[in-house]
Motif scaffolding. Sequence first.
Motif, PDB file in Angstrom:
ATOM      1  N   SER A 503       1.004  -1.102   0.202  1.00 54.49           N
ATOM      2  CA  SER A 503      -0.322  -0.023  -0.074  1.00 54.49           C
ATOM      3  C   SER A 503       0.788   1.039   0.228  1.00 54.49           C
ATOM      4  O   SER A 503       0.439   2.376   0.270  1.00 54.49           O
ATOM      5  N   HIS A 504       2.052   1.467  -0.074  1.00 53.09           N
ATOM      6  CA  HIS A 504       3.071   2.153  -0.267  1.00 53.09           C
ATOM      7  C   HIS A 504       3.181   3.111   1.075  1.00 53.09           C
ATOM      8  O   HIS A 504       3.084   4.322   1.067  1.00 53.09           O
ATOM      9  N   VAL A 505       3.118   2.308   1.623  1.00 52.70           N
ATOM     10  CA  VAL A 505       3.068   3.379   2.804  1.00 52.70           C
ATOM     11  C   VAL A 505       4.533   2.829   3.889  1.00 52.70           C
ATOM     12  O   VAL A 505       5.384   4.055   4.713  1.00 52.70           O
ATOM     13  N   ASP A 506       5.455   1.847   3.481  1.00 60.13           N
ATOM     14  CA  ASP A 506       6.767   1.716   3.833  1.00 60.13           C
ATOM     15  C   ASP A 506       8.017   2.543   3.352  1.00 60.13           C
ATOM     16  O   ASP A 506       8.787   3.153   4.556  1.00 60.13           O
ATOM     17  N   HIS A 507       7.945   3.548   2.291  1.00 66.63           N
ATOM     18  CA  HIS A 507       8.585   4.323   1.634  1.00 66.63           C
ATOM     19  C   HIS A 507       8.502   5.934   2.679  1.00 66.63           C
ATOM     20  O   HIS A 507       9.828   6.241   2.390  1.00 66.63           O
ATOM     21  N   PHE A 508       7.273   5.934   3.460  1.00 68.74           N
ATOM     22  CA  PHE A 508       7.668   7.475   4.209  1.00 68.74           C
ATOM     23  C   PHE A 508       7.651   6.642   5.489  1.00 68.74           C
ATOM     24  O   PHE A 508       7.681   7.298   6.512  1.00 68.74           O
ATOM     25  N   VAL A 509       7.006   5.484   6.019  1.00 71.88           N
ATOM     26  CA  VAL A 509       7.569   5.631   7.446  1.00 71.88           C
ATOM     27  C   VAL A 509       9.394   4.954   7.331  1.00 71.88           C
ATOM     28  O   VAL A 509       9.518   5.638   9.424  1.00 71.88           O
ATOM     29  N   ARG A 510       9.734   4.711   6.489  1.00 71.45           N
ATOM     30  CA  ARG A 510      11.515   4.012   7.150  1.00 71.45           C
ATOM     31  C   ARG A 510      12.283   5.983   7.517  1.00 71.45           C
ATOM     32  O   ARG A 510      12.979   5.988   7.004  1.00 71.45           O
ATOM     33  N   THR A 511      11.061   6.954   6.165  1.00 75.69           N
ATOM     34  CA  THR A 511      11.661   8.133   6.748  1.00 75.69           C
ATOM     35  C   THR A 511      11.439   8.954   7.557  1.00 75.69           C
ATOM     36  O   THR A 511      11.864   9.797   8.432  1.00 75.69           O
ATOM     37  N   LEU A 512      10.379   8.062   8.934  1.00 74.50           N
ATOM     38  CA  LEU A 512      10.476   8.305  10.170  1.00 74.50           C
ATOM     39  C   LEU A 512      11.586   8.555  10.915  1.00 74.50           C
ATOM     40  O   LEU A 512      12.323   6.975  10.786  1.00 74.50           O
ATOM     41  N   LEU A 534      -3.310   5.962   3.587  1.00 75.24           N
ATOM     42  CA  LEU A 534      -2.327   4.985   3.726  1.00 75.24           C
ATOM     43  C   LEU A 534      -2.278   3.952   4.396  1.00 75.24           C
ATOM     44  O   LEU A 534      -1.909   2.854   4.096  1.00 75.24           O
ATOM     45  N   ILE A 535      -1.994   4.621   5.559  1.00 76.06           N
ATOM     46  CA  ILE A 535      -1.745   3.277   7.094  1.00 76.06           C
ATOM     47  C   ILE A 535      -3.546   2.856   7.277  1.00 76.06           C
ATOM     48  O   ILE A 535      -3.630   1.746   7.229  1.00 76.06           O
ATOM     49  N   THR A 536      -4.587   2.974   6.837  1.00 73.62           N
ATOM     50  CA  THR A 536      -5.828   2.447   7.329  1.00 73.62           C
ATOM     51  C   THR A 536      -6.080   1.907   6.117  1.00 73.62           C
ATOM     52  O   THR A 536      -6.756   0.309   5.816  1.00 73.62           O
ATOM     53  N   ILE A 537      -5.594   1.690   4.426  1.00 75.82           N
ATOM     54  CA  ILE A 537      -5.386   1.079   3.926  1.00 75.82           C
ATOM     55  C   ILE A 537      -4.634   0.101   3.519  1.00 75.82           C
ATOM     56  O   ILE A 537      -5.067  -1.052   3.516  1.00 75.82           O
ATOM     57  N   ILE A 549     -13.584  -3.531   0.240  1.00 77.06           N
ATOM     58  CA  ILE A 549     -14.541  -2.508   0.248  1.00 77.06           C
ATOM     59  C   ILE A 549     -13.576  -0.460   0.471  1.00 77.06           C
ATOM     60  O   ILE A 549     -12.678  -0.678   1.301  1.00 77.06           O
ATOM     61  N   LEU A 550     -14.058   0.295  -0.594  1.00 71.92           N
ATOM     62  CA  LEU A 550     -13.465   1.406  -0.162  1.00 71.92           C
ATOM     63  C   LEU A 550     -14.031   2.461  -0.852  1.00 71.92           C
ATOM     64  O   LEU A 550     -14.473   2.249  -1.760  1.00 71.92           O
ATOM     65  N   ASP A 551     -15.012   3.047   0.150  1.00 71.16           N
ATOM     66  CA  ASP A 551     -15.752   4.525   0.043  1.00 71.16           C
ATOM     67  C   ASP A 551     -14.650   5.793   0.018  1.00 71.16           C
ATOM     68  O   ASP A 551     -14.327   6.221   0.775  1.00 71.16           O
ATOM     69  N   GLU A 552     -14.249   5.781  -1.457  1.00 76.51           N
ATOM     70  CA  GLU A 552     -13.217   6.812  -1.535  1.00 76.51           C
ATOM     71  C   GLU A 552     -12.347   7.227  -0.934  1.00 76.51           C
ATOM     72  O   GLU A 552     -11.767   8.450  -0.144  1.00 76.51           O
ATOM     73  N   ALA A 553     -11.698   5.652  -0.686  1.00 81.95           N
ATOM     74  CA  ALA A 553     -10.521   6.084   0.213  1.00 81.95           C
ATOM     75  C   ALA A 553      -9.165   6.910  -0.721  1.00 81.95           C
ATOM     76  O   ALA A 553      -7.906   7.029   0.529  1.00 81.95           O
ATOM     77  N   THR A 554      -9.720   6.549  -1.806  1.00 83.74           N
ATOM     78  CA  THR A 554      -8.182   7.513  -1.878  1.00 83.74           C
ATOM     79  C   THR A 554      -8.255   8.659  -2.371  1.00 83.74           C
ATOM     80  O   THR A 554      -7.477   9.466  -2.627  1.00 83.74           O
ATOM     81  N   SER A 555      -9.395   9.084  -1.925  1.00 83.48           N
ATOM     82  CA  SER A 555      -9.780  10.733  -1.921  1.00 83.48           C
ATOM     83  C   SER A 555      -8.273  11.907  -0.909  1.00 83.48           C
ATOM     84  O   SER A 555      -8.758  13.464  -1.239  1.00 83.48           O
ATOM     85  N   SER A 556      -7.730  11.388  -0.404  1.00 89.56           N
ATOM     86  CA  SER A 556      -6.808  12.798   0.354  1.00 89.56           C
ATOM     87  C   SER A 556      -5.648  12.439   0.016  1.00 89.56           C
ATOM     88  O   SER A 556      -3.968  12.730   0.877  1.00 89.56           O
ATOM     89  N   VAL A 557      -5.179  11.298  -1.047  1.00 86.51           N
ATOM     90  CA  VAL A 557      -4.027  11.364  -1.669  1.00 86.51           C
ATOM     91  C   VAL A 557      -3.249  11.690  -2.968  1.00 86.51           C
ATOM     92  O   VAL A 557      -4.640  12.329  -3.923  1.00 86.51           O
ATOM     93  N   ASP A 558      -1.886  12.130  -3.196  1.00 85.37           N
ATOM     94  CA  ASP A 558      -2.243  12.805  -4.189  1.00 85.37           C
ATOM     95  C   ASP A 558      -2.193  11.712  -5.240  1.00 85.37           C
ATOM     96  O   ASP A 558      -1.969  10.537  -5.319  1.00 85.37           O
TER      97      ASP A 558
END
Length: 631
Positions: A503-512, A534-537, A549-558
């Motif tokens: 879900s492409h969370v790993d790349h930004f988590v490793r920057t923390l 992304l974390i919820t996905i 089921i994804l209810d507008e799940a990508t509405s907050s991502v670029d």
Amino acid sequence: MPGAPSPEDKARSFGPSIKRLIRLLAQYRVMMVVVVGSIVGSVVVTSIAPRILGHATDLIFNGIIGSRMPAGITKEQAVAGLRERGQGTFADMVASMDLTPGVGVDFSAVARVLAVVLGLYVAASLLGWLAAYLLNIVVVGTIARLRAQVEEKVHRLPLRYYDEAQRGDLLSRVTNDLDNLSQTLQQTIMQFLNSVLMVIGILIMMVWISPLLSVIALLTIPAAGVATAMIAKRSKPHFGRQWASTGTLNAQIEEAFTGHELVTVFGRQQQVMDSFDDRNEKLYDSSWRAQFISGIIMPTIMFLGNVNYVVVAVVGGLRVASGSLSLGEVQAFIQYSRQFTQPLTQIGSMFNLMQSGVASAERIFDILDATEETPDPLEPQSPAADTGRIAFDDVSFRYLPDAPLIEELSLVAEPGHLVAIVGPTGAGKTTLVNLIMRFYDIDSGAITLDDVETRAMTRRDLRSRTGMVLQDSWLFGGTIYDNIAYGNPSASREEVIEAAKASHVDHFVRTLPDGYDTVIDEEGGGVSAGERQLITIARAFLAKPTILILDEATSSVDTRTELLIQQAMAALRTDRTSFVIAHRLSTIRDADTIVVMEQGRIVEQGTHEELLDARGAYFRLHQSQFSGALD
């Protein structure tokens, strides 16, 4: 609130609520028997002590009078001499006394009496301590059990309940009202039992000493009862409004804090403060009235007790002078009369606490009595296969009886297919997936999962096969790792990281700085809105659901992240049925089936190209998004 009317919506009955609270204590009936027994013992000992102490007064008074008489004569001779000198009243008093002329106070006898009284008071204190200790266990245990019942009930309530309830008011019921009930039980049960039993014990001792004085003292009871009933009747509605206003105010505060950024953006701080001031004023008014009116009870009873004290003292003095009673008996009776009004005063002062506690109890009982979800079938079925085929067969549903929403809807989602649901706001898109999850039960028709009707399955079985990501991302206080692992607590760390990569969370988590051990709060502080989504996905991916089921799940991502998520979803769709609610049509071009809904009905369904060629509702939606700027 459905199934839970507020105190001002209907008249409440004090008696049934008290009986229900008593039934809650029944689990500790053995301890309660010991508590009552200890209180009875304490009251008996306390009731006897003044009578014995009165004997010490008689010893002292008799000794003083005896020491002033000539030695060597009998009491009868002394009485006859007084009568000869015209002191008939004094002679009557001496005749009733136990004295020896010329003999003073027997201090050893007085010491023995005082030692007995001291022992009685120590015993009463020990019994009272035992009762308080056990009662504390009973109350704390009862409240803990009640809190657990409320917690369990909350998880059995249907989603409809939460849709129609104010969150702040619900939180107030399960926190403030429970705490208030706990304090009420701790402060009133022992005091009430002790006061009632003390009234009975003292009354017996008073009648034993002097029936006449007892009748005078008893005149306080009906007067105090009438005054208490009249005042309590006027204060009870205000206690109901007080706790209802507390819930309303908490709801407003919770809403204002949750939407603080929005309030600030639109510059509505003053309106929020005005709304708070208005509701706070209502709470102040109801609280002030409740406390003031109920507070009148105690001074009223104290006034009646003081009047009673004066009358008893005067009549008692006359009885001593006539020789009908001894000074020690009158002293004991006056002490009893003061003790008699004290428990009455305590009972009166407890009414404001009791009414406040009962008002809170009724608000808690409202939750416990609310209509629950329909129970799972006694013999549930479970799909033999696990392919994720979902079928709607003439499904109808409405939130309100007179407002149809979905009528005779039929739809089939084949295994591994991506079904996109589009349509204007209010068309029934989210309702459709809520029906799949059985957050609501349909009115007619059937929804099947792999040829088994969902109503024949347990909700746990159905939802364990489903992963859902909402438009509003929800995280809880904890680490990022814990938030992802919430989707499958038994998953290994490698599986959690694999889901994060997918879900492409790993790349930004490793920057923390702390990576997956980075702690975030329930508002997702420290990560952006898109990263929260992304974390919820990732959490849903970790659950490895049959249905996604994804209810507008990508509405907050670029746009770039959205493309990556779509690629990840394509890989995850293998052998999984996916439902996507989308407003941006660019995200669903590759859907196997696009369902267009209007007013609860499916007006079109097909692929992206098929629907564009049909030049119907989907074509109009597409044109409004991609051609509007050119027009």
